[in-house]
Scaffold this motif. Sequence first.
Motif, PDB file in Angstrom:
ATOM      1  N   ILE A  65     -70.341 -30.398   0.829  1.00 18.15           N
ATOM      2  CA  ILE A  65     -70.661 -31.790   1.179  1.00 18.15           C
ATOM      3  C   ILE A  65     -71.974 -31.897   1.962  1.00 18.15           C
ATOM      4  N   THR A  66     -72.211 -30.971   2.887  1.00 18.29           N
ATOM      5  CA  THR A  66     -73.385 -31.123   3.757  1.00 18.29           C
ATOM      6  C   THR A  66     -74.516 -30.151   3.421  1.00 18.29           C
ATOM      7  N   GLY A  67     -74.208 -29.119   2.619  1.00 19.42           N
ATOM      8  CA  GLY A  67     -75.222 -28.117   2.308  1.00 19.42           C
ATOM      9  C   GLY A  67     -75.325 -27.037   3.367  1.00 19.42           C
ATOM     10  N   ASN A  68     -74.526 -27.138   4.430  1.00 22.06           N
ATOM     11  CA  ASN A  68     -74.545 -26.125   5.485  1.00 22.06           C
ATOM     12  C   ASN A  68     -73.122 -25.660   5.782  1.00 22.06           C
ATOM     13  N   ALA A  69     -72.846 -24.404   5.437  1.00 24.63           N
ATOM     14  CA  ALA A  69     -71.492 -23.876   5.618  1.00 24.63           C
ATOM     15  C   ALA A  69     -71.094 -23.766   7.085  1.00 24.63           C
ATOM     16  N   ALA A  70     -72.055 -23.839   7.990  1.00 18.12           N
ATOM     17  CA  ALA A  70     -71.742 -23.733   9.420  1.00 18.12           C
ATOM     18  C   ALA A  70     -71.520 -25.098  10.076  1.00 18.12           C
ATOM     19  N   ASP A  71     -71.502 -26.148   9.273  1.00 23.43           N
ATOM     20  CA  ASP A  71     -71.164 -27.467   9.822  1.00 23.43           C
ATOM     21  C   ASP A  71     -69.653 -27.594   9.998  1.00 23.43           C
ATOM     22  N   THR A  72     -69.261 -28.536  10.858  1.00 23.24           N
ATOM     23  CA  THR A  72     -67.853 -28.913  10.942  1.00 23.24           C
ATOM     24  C   THR A  72     -67.408 -29.421   9.570  1.00 23.24           C
ATOM     25  N   ASP A  73     -66.197 -29.050   9.163  1.00 20.04           N
ATOM     26  CA  ASP A  73     -65.646 -29.559   7.902  1.00 20.04           C
ATOM     27  C   ASP A  73     -65.677 -31.098   7.929  1.00 20.04           C
ATOM     28  N   PRO A  74     -66.350 -31.725   6.965  1.00 20.40           N
ATOM     29  CA  PRO A  74     -66.424 -33.193   6.975  1.00 20.40           C
ATOM     30  C   PRO A  74     -65.076 -33.891   6.793  1.00 20.40           C
ATOM     31  N   ALA A  75     -64.028 -33.134   6.465  1.00 23.84           N
ATOM     32  CA  ALA A  75     -62.691 -33.746   6.428  1.00 23.84           C
ATOM     33  C   ALA A  75     -62.280 -34.214   7.823  1.00 23.84           C
ATOM     34  N   CYS A  76     -62.896 -33.636   8.851  1.00 30.83           N
ATOM     35  CA  CYS A  76     -62.573 -34.041  10.231  1.00 30.83           C
ATOM     36  C   CYS A  76     -63.262 -35.348  10.565  1.00 30.83           C
ATOM     37  N   LEU A  96     -64.161 -36.326  13.278  1.00 31.96           N
ATOM     38  CA  LEU A  96     -65.165 -36.128  14.327  1.00 31.96           C
ATOM     39  C   LEU A  96     -66.487 -35.580  13.763  1.00 31.96           C
ATOM     40  N   SER A  97     -66.469 -35.207  12.477  1.00 35.51           N
ATOM     41  CA  SER A  97     -67.699 -34.720  11.855  1.00 35.51           C
ATOM     42  C   SER A  97     -68.664 -35.876  11.615  1.00 35.51           C
ATOM     43  N   PRO A  98     -69.974 -35.659  11.873  1.00 33.75           N
ATOM     44  CA  PRO A  98     -70.951 -36.723  11.573  1.00 33.75           C
ATOM     45  C   PRO A  98     -71.043 -37.029  10.067  1.00 33.75           C
ATOM     46  N   HIS A  99     -70.479 -36.153   9.237  1.00 38.95           N
ATOM     47  CA  HIS A  99     -70.529 -36.366   7.783  1.00 38.95           C
ATOM     48  C   HIS A  99     -69.235 -36.923   7.211  1.00 38.95           C
ATOM     49  N   HIS A 100     -68.291 -37.277   8.084  1.00 38.78           N
ATOM     50  CA  HIS A 100     -66.973 -37.698   7.596  1.00 38.78           C
ATOM     51  C   HIS A 100     -67.072 -38.912   6.667  1.00 38.78           C
ATOM     52  N   GLN A 101     -67.930 -39.841   7.027  1.00 34.21           N
ATOM     53  CA  GLN A 101     -68.052 -41.069   6.232  1.00 34.21           C
ATOM     54  C   GLN A 101     -68.518 -40.774   4.799  1.00 34.21           C
ATOM     55  N   VAL A 102     -69.324 -39.714   4.648  1.00 34.51           N
ATOM     56  CA  VAL A 102     -69.799 -39.347   3.309  1.00 34.51           C
ATOM     57  C   VAL A 102     -68.613 -39.062   2.399  1.00 34.51           C
ATOM     58  N   MET A 103     -67.631 -38.346   2.944  1.00 36.34           N
ATOM     59  CA  MET A 103     -66.439 -38.016   2.150  1.00 36.34           C
ATOM     60  C   MET A 103     -65.639 -39.259   1.796  1.00 36.34           C
ATOM     61  N   LEU A 104     -65.477 -40.107   2.770  1.00 36.39           N
ATOM     62  CA  LEU A 104     -64.720 -41.334   2.511  1.00 36.39           C
ATOM     63  C   LEU A 104     -65.417 -42.175   1.435  1.00 36.39           C
ATOM     64  N   ASP A 105     -66.752 -42.234   1.533  1.00 37.27           N
ATOM     65  CA  ASP A 105     -67.514 -43.023   0.551  1.00 37.27           C
ATOM     66  C   ASP A 105     -67.399 -42.417  -0.845  1.00 37.27           C
ATOM     67  N   LEU A 106     -67.445 -41.084  -0.904  1.00 38.88           N
ATOM     68  CA  LEU A 106     -67.287 -40.410  -2.197  1.00 38.88           C
ATOM     69  C   LEU A 106     -65.933 -40.762  -2.814  1.00 38.88           C
ATOM     70  N   ALA A 107     -64.922 -40.677  -1.984  1.00 38.29           N
ATOM     71  CA  ALA A 107     -63.564 -40.951  -2.472  1.00 38.29           C
ATOM     72  C   ALA A 107     -63.472 -42.383  -2.990  1.00 38.29           C
ATOM     73  N   LYS A 108     -64.088 -43.302  -2.260  1.00 42.86           N
ATOM     74  CA  LYS A 108     -64.006 -44.716  -2.627  1.00 42.86           C
ATOM     75  C   LYS A 108     -64.775 -44.979  -3.929  1.00 42.86           C
ATOM     76  N   SER A 109     -65.980 -44.448  -4.010  1.00 38.41           N
ATOM     77  CA  SER A 109     -66.814 -44.758  -5.165  1.00 38.41           C
ATOM     78  C   SER A 109     -66.291 -44.085  -6.433  1.00 38.41           C
ATOM     79  N   GLU A 110     -65.678 -42.915  -6.277  1.00 35.52           N
ATOM     80  CA  GLU A 110     -65.291 -42.168  -7.484  1.00 35.52           C
ATOM     81  C   GLU A 110     -63.926 -42.537  -8.027  1.00 35.52           C
TER      82      GLU A 110
END
Lengths: 382, 95
Positions: free
Chosen positions: A320-331, A333-347
Amino acid sequence: MNAPEPPLAALAELTHRCPLQCPYCSNPLELERAAGELDTETWCRVIREIADLGALQIHFSGGEPLVRKDLERLVEEARDAGLYANLITSAVLLTEDRLQALVAAGIDHVQVSFQDSEAVGGDRIGGYRGAHEKKIDAARRVRAAGLPVTLNMVVHRQNLHHLEAMFDMAVELDAHRIEIAHVQYYGWAYENRAALLPTRAQLDRSIEVVDAARERYKGRFAIDYVVPDYYARRPKACMGGWGRRFLNVSPSGKVLPCHAAETITGLAFDTVLERSLEDIWESSEAFLRFRGTDWMPEPCRSCERRELDWGGCRCQAFAITGNAADTDPACELSPHHQVMLDLAKSETGEAPPDFVYRNYGNKPDRAKTATPAVLTADRPAE
Amino acid sequence: MSQLVTISADSVPRLPPGVKLRFDKRRDSWIVLAPERLFVPDPIALEVIKRCDGAASVSAIVDDLAKTFDADRAVIEKDVNALLQDLADKGVMTA
């Protein structure tokens, strides 16, 4: 650094060859060909090393492990080494002769994968005509041979409406256990995500069905249920933590912290042809990279759950983020969490696209057709 | 396996196919191995599980434990029944 605890279990991916073409396969996009597989003698040595390292269970998987003619020999080696031997199979190649040979070799438990509760969906999703019938027959014969059986059900947008019928199958087939696992979106499944990801409403409904089944079948068979990360608030403790409980040996002998780890490009994996398994487990770069908590960024580093979820899934962070050392965006608290939610919604908003079937000729960057290459193959695609 | 198992005094408990009790030298501990799971029985559970050999009845197991540990039979009986029923509900014991 102190030596890590020994692993509890090892997954032996004997081959990537498989007669089925499931579009969510956990094998890498770059499938290993037969010529690159470890030979019998090397696998036997690896199995002994797995036991010596302290693992208690070995899971024979693939691809389809029955493609390997030496499976029985490897099971025997595992039994002699004191390992609990589990077979994870699509079962379409499980003849009665091979089943009896596996029993004689000392197999402890068999997991049969199903793609749906009925043949039309099952054969379509697996890309193999007649697969469902063969699986039903094989599961019955496994039980008749006195072995416990688990039904492995991978669920997604296109079969989740059959969840109740899957539990009926567990009753009908006298299963000891049923594993209902939502697709995890790496590799082939990541490519097919828009065809597979369930809607939020489907997920909520599935949780209700599973809760009711747990109540109804208590004491009759075990139910394991794995939810999809895309709607989670906290990440799963992927593999019980990187390099803590589990290792995976690929068909060519690469030792991985999880079966999807090769999706993380840039991470190098040592092989059993070059180093001992113990050495790889204790001190290889790939295992050290995300073991424990020292690698963690914030918000994981100071999180009270850091030794519960171990920062979630490295492969998912990378996907999702291109960096394996990031917090899992499923959390959340991750700054990328919204990306996952948006993916789920759009797809999940529109009709699902066609599958990109998993086979040697269908690598997603080239795949333009969803037609299975050999729908009626009776022998493994190579 | 999809039949309910109810433990009573006359039951003859045993580990079902696919479930094994083994001693792990590396961890210096007894471990119950089952499909996709394993657990370390506490010392009391271990004494009970070791006696589930498919020959002894629950009542005989309770007698033996009461004698071995010089304990109140009624208390042991209650604990053993609860433990075995719990294990049966989890699919790691049958009778």
